[in-house]
Scaffold this motif. Sequence first.
Motif: not given
Length: 737
Positions: A300-302, A313-324
């Motif tokens: 996603x980041x790349x 909802x990705x909010x419970x996985x810290x790997x996706x913090x700030x990108x949803x």
Amino acid sequence: MSKWSNKKVFIASTVATAAVAITMVPNVSASTNGFSDVSSTYSDAVDFLVKNGITYGTTATSFGTTDYMKRADAAVLIARSVGLKDDVTYKDAGFKDVPERAQWAVNALVEKKILSGFNATEFGADEKLTRNQIAKIIANAGQLEIDEKSKTTQFKDVNANFAPFVEALVNAKVTKGKTKDTFGSYDYVTRGEMALFINRAQTQFGFMELLVMHLNDTHAYLDKFPYIATAVKQLRSENENNLLLHAGDVFSGDLYFNEFKGQAGLALMNELKFDAVTFGNHEFDLGSTADGHKALADFVKGAKFPLLTANVDFSSDPLFDGIQTKEVTASYKNGHIYNGTVLNVNGQKVGVFGLTTEETPTISSTGAIKFTNYIEQAKKSVKAFEDMGVDKIIALTHIGYDDSLKFDNDLELAKQVEGIDIIVGGHTHSNLKEPIIKLNHEAPTVIVQANEYGKALGTLDVTFNQYGYITSYKGELINTDHTASKPTELKADKEMVDLLAPYAAKILKVKTQSIGKEALNALDGRRQSDNDGISSVRYNETNLGNLMTDAMLAKAKQVQPKTSIALQNGGGIRASIPAGDITVGNVLKAMPFGNALAIVEISGADLKATLEHGLSADVREGGGLKENGAFLHVAGMKYTYDSTKEKGKRLQSVKVKKDDKYVDLVDTDMYFVTTANFTAKGGDGFEKFAEAYADGRVSEPGFVDYENFIEYVKTLETVEPQVEGRIVDVALSKDGK
């Protein structure tokens, strides 16, 4: 888009026009309407107005090409052109001189600040329209870029009051003027000229031709991307308004994913300049590994495109913090996840939102990531777009064309949610050679899907009218498979070949490494789409399914000698292994997920319920079950079922191998069963396995499936597995099938 229309309400006559056009009736033309006064200069413009219900001429045989336009009649034509409706109540503009037939149009245009009257009570309804006046009306109606500071133009006869509007029309290529130096500012506009103005401004009024190119379920089969790139580049050069979309399952499949965890595919997708991508269920396959969803977050980041999904909802996985960002946005950034976004296609706005199957938590390793109802989220997304004035809406979905309604599918989405113009789908690997049209609502919905593994690039050409309706369409799948029996005629794109080369070089070593054994016949891992429905690992026994479960059982017995049964879900078998030398690459294609071995202690009754769940698919036309990833291949066991029975009552008999004989399974006895850790934890909806896992009745020795398979095959004198009646549908066997 049509700036002034609201897609929630339609004019009845427009509905009829759209319904006729969508059936691909030949376009209406001036000549077929019998107009005797339309020359070649005006024919295309008159055709356009008639076809879209803007006007039908002054009589049955005359368009009135040379008749002067009165301001009231011009108001009606402009209002219809921008998608305003005569069945909507607008604020009374207060004019006393407007005839009843034009009151709605004048009121609407005044309310939208497109035009004004001569004074508070006089519109000048019967006055002839000048070219200056029509320039101002069209500039406002089309919301053109107007430079209020402009006081002059190239035309000597345009005064400062009208200069900004005439200049805007020239810049938008709606007019060139009557001569190089004169606009004809005070000349009266004829109906023929009015048709020309509207036809040339059709894009600004919301009419649009759009090419949608689409892929789905590519599963890291990247060797086809150079051919896809050739097709994409050619189509882009031929179609100014275009989008390139991917409907999910970029991950898991070919060796490129095993080796590069999505980064090779990302490099190629960035090079192709995708406009939007949604998530497939296989994007979540690595969730149970030590790194969790790190590979997905890195993807996603790349990404040089937005990722879209309204119901994840990705909010419970810290790997996706700030990108949803959980919203539909008109301003997006690449490498970020949104519910949906507005794409600007040469000044036209197209809304695209994403959906991912709600089945994902049961067929993948989602971890803390949450999934919500697709219908509810689709309705919210459509409303968000319509509130923003966007009336061209695409659902980019990974829910399946006709998948089980226990979860979701595109046909039900089209039925339940009004306002979606196009559904670009994936998940079921459906080979939709032509678009599917659904007329569940006043406006049609077009559904497309482009097979699998990059074998084809889907194309859909649509025409939108001023109300945001699709009025015509055509679509096809372009062959991009250089390995097919009828290989693509496209040449590989050199830039894409060069980009792929370093990845391909590493993969070649893996692909060609022999395990030292030869398959005497092909090991069948086909799906229905591969062989015209003759066979599928998702609804019948195959020799590869038998060999895989034999290998699992042999390995499990080394750990737990009491293990007597092996089960392999059909969804975990992803490709066939050709006859001949077996390579590591062949094996990894067939079982690309790296699932580890698990051993479950389970009762005979719960085992029967587990087998029954694997038989829970709907019935195929012509008999038998539809494809279902939960369908179970077996070793150490035989079972029969009747596909004509209702779900939950299909299993007929179950026998387990004891010594050299098969004996009836006993409900009250406990059995040790080996399967993949994915299914042992309840994947694919296996509730009895999930209960056993929660009870501590699952051990995970951790041996990886493809390694077990290779180890077992090396012990065989000959590799020639057969279909031997381990699984029988008695309904089909009665018919001799």
